[in-house]
Write an enzyme that holds these catalytic residues in place. Structure first.
Site, PDB file in Angstrom:
ATOM      1  N   GLY A 223       0.835  -1.191   0.000  1.00  0.00           N
ATOM      2  CA  GLY A 223       0.000   0.000   0.000  1.00  0.00           C
ATOM      3  C   GLY A 223       0.866   1.234   0.000  1.00  0.00           C
TER       4      GLY A 223
ATOM      5  N   GLU B  27       3.875 -10.920  -6.201  1.00  0.00           N
ATOM      6  CA  GLU B  27       2.765 -11.036  -7.146  1.00  0.00           C
ATOM      7  C   GLU B  27       3.079 -10.481  -8.528  1.00  0.00           C
ATOM      8  OE1 GLU B  27       3.038  -9.067  -4.562  1.00  0.00           O
ATOM      9  OE2 GLU B  27       1.876  -7.219  -4.702  1.00  0.00           O
TER      10      GLU B  27
ATOM     11  N   GLU C 182      -8.550   6.400 -29.130  1.00  0.00           N
ATOM     12  CA  GLU C 182      -9.551   7.000 -30.015  1.00  0.00           C
ATOM     13  C   GLU C 182      -9.070   8.381 -30.449  1.00  0.00           C
ATOM     14  OE1 GLU C 182     -12.107   5.359 -31.040  1.00  0.00           O
ATOM     15  OE2 GLU C 182     -12.121   3.697 -29.605  1.00  0.00           O
TER      16      GLU C 182
ATOM     17  N   CYS D 113       5.192  -6.191   1.665  1.00  0.00           N
ATOM     18  CA  CYS D 113       5.571  -4.775   1.644  1.00  0.00           C
ATOM     19  C   CYS D 113       4.868  -4.003   2.766  1.00  0.00           C
ATOM     20  CB  CYS D 113       5.325  -4.184   0.266  1.00  0.00           C
ATOM     21  SG  CYS D 113       6.253  -2.667   0.006  1.00  0.00           S
ATOM     22  N   TYR D 114       3.883  -3.157   2.476  1.00  0.00           N
ATOM     23  CA  TYR D 114       3.173  -2.470   3.560  1.00  0.00           C
ATOM     24  C   TYR D 114       2.639  -3.489   4.561  1.00  0.00           C
ATOM     25  CZ  TYR D 114      -0.082   0.572   6.047  1.00  0.00           C
ATOM     26  OH  TYR D 114      -0.735   1.272   7.029  1.00  0.00           O
TER      27      TYR D 114
ATOM     28  N   GLY E 170     -22.874  -6.539 -28.205  1.00  0.00           N
ATOM     29  CA  GLY E 170     -22.166  -7.247 -29.253  1.00  0.00           C
ATOM     30  C   GLY E 170     -20.730  -7.540 -28.852  1.00  0.00           C
ATOM     31  N   GLY E 171     -20.309  -6.986 -27.726  1.00  0.00           N
ATOM     32  CA  GLY E 171     -18.966  -7.242 -27.219  1.00  0.00           C
ATOM     33  C   GLY E 171     -18.924  -8.495 -26.365  1.00  0.00           C
ATOM     34  N   VAL E 172     -17.717  -8.861 -25.961  1.00  0.00           N
ATOM     35  CA  VAL E 172     -17.560 -10.139 -25.282  1.00  0.00           C
ATOM     36  C   VAL E 172     -18.175 -10.134 -23.879  1.00  0.00           C
ATOM     37  CG1 VAL E 172     -15.144  -9.550 -24.775  1.00  0.00           C
ATOM     38  CG2 VAL E 172     -15.902 -11.879 -24.465  1.00  0.00           C
ATOM     39  N   ASP E 173     -17.975  -9.072 -23.098  1.00  0.00           N
ATOM     40  CA  ASP E 173     -18.444  -9.091 -21.704  1.00  0.00           C
ATOM     41  C   ASP E 173     -19.961  -9.232 -21.607  1.00  0.00           C
ATOM     42  OD1 ASP E 173     -15.795  -8.607 -21.312  1.00  0.00           O
ATOM     43  OD2 ASP E 173     -16.036  -6.515 -20.721  1.00  0.00           O
ATOM     44  N   SER E 174     -20.665  -8.379 -22.360  1.00  0.00           N
ATOM     45  CA  SER E 174     -22.129  -8.428 -22.237  1.00  0.00           C
ATOM     46  C   SER E 174     -22.677  -9.721 -22.823  1.00  0.00           C
ATOM     47  CB  SER E 174     -22.778  -7.205 -22.890  1.00  0.00           C
ATOM     48  OG  SER E 174     -22.525  -7.154 -24.272  1.00  0.00           O
TER      49      SER E 174
ATOM     50  N   LYS F 226     -10.385 -10.070 -17.685  1.00  0.00           N
ATOM     51  CA  LYS F 226     -10.792 -10.147 -19.090  1.00  0.00           C
ATOM     52  C   LYS F 226     -10.466 -11.511 -19.733  1.00  0.00           C
ATOM     53  CE  LYS F 226     -12.394  -7.885 -22.717  1.00  0.00           C
ATOM     54  NZ  LYS F 226     -13.587  -7.012 -22.685  1.00  0.00           N
TER      55      LYS F 226
ATOM     56  N   HIS G 101       7.558  -7.612  -3.739  1.00  0.00           N
ATOM     57  CA  HIS G 101       6.237  -7.985  -4.269  1.00  0.00           C
ATOM     58  C   HIS G 101       6.283  -9.310  -5.037  1.00  0.00           C
ATOM     59  CE1 HIS G 101       3.977  -4.293  -3.375  1.00  0.00           C
ATOM     60  NE2 HIS G 101       5.164  -3.718  -3.438  1.00  0.00           N
TER      61      HIS G 101
ATOM     62  N   ARG H  62     -20.500  12.155 -26.532  1.00  0.00           N
ATOM     63  CA  ARG H  62     -20.574  11.079 -25.534  1.00  0.00           C
ATOM     64  C   ARG H  62     -21.800  11.234 -24.639  1.00  0.00           C
ATOM     65  NH1 ARG H  62     -14.891  11.111 -25.899  1.00  0.00           N
ATOM     66  NH2 ARG H  62     -14.055   8.996 -26.027  1.00  0.00           N
TER      67      ARG H  62
ATOM     68  N   LYS I 216       0.235   5.969 -27.279  1.00  0.00           N
ATOM     69  CA  LYS I 216      -0.500   6.541 -26.144  1.00  0.00           C
ATOM     70  C   LYS I 216       0.352   6.368 -24.902  1.00  0.00           C
ATOM     71  CE  LYS I 216      -4.506   6.013 -23.147  1.00  0.00           C
ATOM     72  NZ  LYS I 216      -5.815   5.444 -22.919  1.00  0.00           N
TER      73      LYS I 216
HETATM   74  P1  XMP Z   1      -8.660   6.145 -25.147  1.00  0.00           P
HETATM   75  O1  XMP Z   1      -9.128   6.824 -26.393  1.00  0.00           O
HETATM   76  O2  XMP Z   1      -9.162   6.776 -23.888  1.00  0.00           O
HETATM   77  O3  XMP Z   1      -9.268   4.684 -25.204  1.00  0.00           O
HETATM   78  O4  XMP Z   1      -7.157   5.965 -25.121  1.00  0.00           O
HETATM   79  C1  XMP Z   1      -8.959   3.639 -24.333  1.00  0.00           C
HETATM   80  C2  XMP Z   1      -9.984   2.545 -24.530  1.00  0.00           C
HETATM   81  O5  XMP Z   1     -11.275   3.000 -24.095  1.00  0.00           O
HETATM   82  C3  XMP Z   1     -12.204   2.975 -25.167  1.00  0.00           C
HETATM   83  N1  XMP Z   1     -13.042   4.179 -25.051  1.00  0.00           N
HETATM   84  C4  XMP Z   1     -14.329   4.186 -24.654  1.00  0.00           C
HETATM   85  N2  XMP Z   1     -15.167   3.177 -24.328  1.00  0.00           N
HETATM   86  N3  XMP Z   1     -16.905   4.728 -23.950  1.00  0.00           N
HETATM   87  C5  XMP Z   1     -16.446   3.450 -23.983  1.00  0.00           C
HETATM   88  O6  XMP Z   1     -17.236   2.532 -23.708  1.00  0.00           O
HETATM   89  C6  XMP Z   1     -16.139   5.803 -24.268  1.00  0.00           C
HETATM   90  O7  XMP Z   1     -16.579   6.942 -24.224  1.00  0.00           O
HETATM   91  C7  XMP Z   1     -14.785   5.507 -24.650  1.00  0.00           C
HETATM   92  N4  XMP Z   1     -13.731   6.283 -25.021  1.00  0.00           N
HETATM   93  C8  XMP Z   1     -12.683   5.445 -25.274  1.00  0.00           C
HETATM   94  C9  XMP Z   1     -11.361   2.951 -26.422  1.00  0.00           C
HETATM   95  O8  XMP Z   1     -12.070   2.355 -27.503  1.00  0.00           O
HETATM   96  C10 XMP Z   1     -10.171   2.137 -25.981  1.00  0.00           C
HETATM   97  O9  XMP Z   1     -10.442   0.747 -26.020  1.00  0.00           O
END
Ligand code: XMP
Length: 513
Positions: A50, A166, A511, A77-78, A220-224, A369, A164, A292, A505
């Site tokens: 921590g 882990e 994005e 550690c902590y 349409g994504g994996v989690d949902s 994930k 650590h 958004r 990044k």
């Molecule tokens: P950025 O652009 O922040 O993206 O580097 C990192 C990850 O997050 C996703 N992303 C979003 N997902 N709503 C979402 O559900 C959003 O407003 C949003 N903005 C970015 C992006 O596709 C990438 O996987």
């Protein structure tokens, strides 16, 4: 079950993760957890690292009842400093922070914690250090800079590690955690994903009861999809999935999801075409955050309206809302400051819960994930869907820079489709974490046949990342880029030029908006 008490280290969640890799179930709770409030008895306790100093006035401290459980305890550690603090207060600020690799030297070869672990690299990250041995403890390991790298209270089976175990940088860290959990705590190694499915289905059935109904959004994504399939296995048609077509989904997405989820997986799904509603509200809007917000709010509105149409047969109200929250979302929001755990909910769902008085159901909240993907495969979800790249909620609206119109969305969609198709054909999809096309609102001159053209620009993005916090651009072969560029300009009306984004990044984000 091993209890992991989280003192806020950035690595804490990795402890439960590592234990699960050798089939031991561990549960992580905030360090303020009172033992008397636990409904189960741990087979061992791990105190995490921590960012605090144990001697600080507002430092978090462990419930002393941990030591009356009569089970082995490991402080990391902590966590180790906390052990020292409680047993003689021999903790002080180090002259310099120790961060990075160090070499472990095991003094006590008989210590069960260090079985098969001598002379390996360990990862340090601490400012404070032990300045003496806590009462009743002995030194079992040292390192280059730490005379108290590993300590043990043999009769009470309490151990402390300055480093650590882990993190993967600690070469034998996994062995250490395994020695603690398996040899010292005698934890049973029976956690498997197959068992998880069985217990989770039972848990859902008990929670929901024999008649109540559940609603949930799928994207349409994996989690949902995995969450929806698990609900369907548990309660069949009493689970109602809703997919909102917001007009900024990928090409043919709504039809494909319908085909996959209804025909393929037997999920009780309604697809709502609300694209006009979304696109109307987006008219004239160019600011990314405004886009958004509009999409988020309109989603809540549409979802509630659709949910209202679904009435349980017995005339009651829908009681539960399914959410595909994963473990990293949960732990991110566990804080030691308060006894209550606030869970970071996606703003869409947060709004829904309040307005509709629904109870939340989160079957994936213990999983990472890659575990969700494994679960998806066991549930028979097609490979392509399980390994799909993430797609943001605001969709193509944040990939059409500037104003979002039907025409612009159509161009971006088509280019994106071609790009992803070529990535799949080249066998590169699995190596890339996320790839998409953006449409830039600038015009550029080109020539096609004998004609001068004056059309827009498509920017292609592809990144590699493990956590999306940092990312690097994907090094495509030149031939690949050449082919994609040619196809997009030839096949998509309105595009004169294709560029490839070579920014990492940070400083860029994944994005474009
Ligand atoms: P950025 O652009 O922040 O993206 O580097 C990192 C990850 O997050 C996703 N992303 C979003 N997902 N709503 C979402 O559900 C959003 O407003 C949003 N903005 C970015 C992006 O596709 C990438 O996987």
């Amino acid at each position: 079950t091993i209890l992991v008490l989280d003192f806020g280290s950035q690595y804490s969640h990795l402890i439960t993760r590592r234990l699960r890799e050798f089939n031991i179930y561990a549960e992580m709770l905030p360090c303020t957890q009172k033992i008397k409030d636990l409904s189960w008895k741990p087979t061992g306790v791990i105190l995490s690292g921590g960012p605090y100093s144990v001697y600080a006035e507002d430092a978090p401290h462990v419930d002393p009842e941990v030591f009356n459980l009569d089970v082995p305890v490991l402080g990391i550690c902590y966590g180790m400093q906390e052990l020292a603090w409680l047993n003689g207060k021999a903790v002080a600020r180090g002259e310099k922070r120790e961060y990075g690799p160090s070499t472990l030297n095991v003094i006590d070869k008989e210590c069960p914690l260090f079985k098969n672990v001598d002379h390996s690299t360990v990862w340090m990250s601490h400012g404070d250090k032990l300045v003496g041995l806590p009462n009743g403890f002995k030194v079992v390991a040292t390192s280059d800079n730490s005379p108290y790298c590993g300590i043990a209270h043999e009769s009470k089976q309490i151990y402390g590690l300055q480093f650590h175990p882990e993190v993967t940088h600690s070469a034998k860290g996994k062995d250490l955690l395994k020695n603690f959990a398996v040899d010292i705590c005698k934890a049973t190694q029976n956690w498997t994903m197959e068992n998880f499915i069985d217990t989770e289905i039972k848990r859902i059935r008990t929670l929901v009861g024999p008649t109540a109904e559940v609603i949930g959004a799928v994207s349409g994504g994996v989690d949902s999809t995995v969450a929806a399939k698990l609900m369907t296995e548990a309660i069949g048609d009493r689970f109602h999935a809703i997919m909102v077509d917001n007009g900024v989904l990928r090409l043919n997405e709504a039809e494909n999801v319908k085909k996959n989820l209804v025909a393929g997986l037997g999920i009780n799904l309604t697809v709502v075409d609300a694209s006009d509603e979304f696109l109307d509200k987006l008219k004239g809007v160019t600011d990314p955050e405004k886009k958004r917000k509009i999409i988020g709010n309109t989603f809540i509105h549409v979802f509630e309206r659709e949910a209202d149409k679904i009435k349980p047969k017995d005339g009651t109200e829908i009681e539960f809302l399914l959410q595909g929250t994963l473990y990293p979302d949960v732990i991110e929001s566990i804080s030691f400051k308060g006894p209550s755990q606030t869970i970071k909910t996606h703003h869409n769902v947060g709004g829904l819960l309040e307005n509709m008085k629904l109870k939340l159901i989160e079957p994936l909240r213990e999983l990472f994930k890659d575990e969700v993907r494994h679960l998806g495969e066991l549930l028979g979800i097609p490979h392509d869907l399980v390994w799909r790249h993430p797609f943001p909620g605001p969709g193509i609206a944040i990939r059409v820079l500037g104003e979002v119109t039907r025409e612009q969305v159509a161009i971006a969609r088509k280019a994106d489709y071609i790009y992803i198709e070529e990535i799949r054909k080249a066998g590169l999809y699995g190596q890339i974490s996320q790839a998409f096309a953006c449409l830039l609102p600038v015009k550029s001159v080109g020539v096609m046949g004998d004609q001068r053209t004056y059309d827009q620009v498509i920017a292609l993005r592809a990144i590699e990342t493990t956590d999306f916090m940092t990312a690097d651009w994907f090094p495509f072969p030149h031939e690949f880029l050449k082919k994609v560029a040619a196809r997009i300009v030839n096949e998509v009306d309105g595009v004169a030029r294709v560029t490839y984004d070579i920014t990492s990044k940070p400083p860029a984000t994944v994005e474009w908006e």
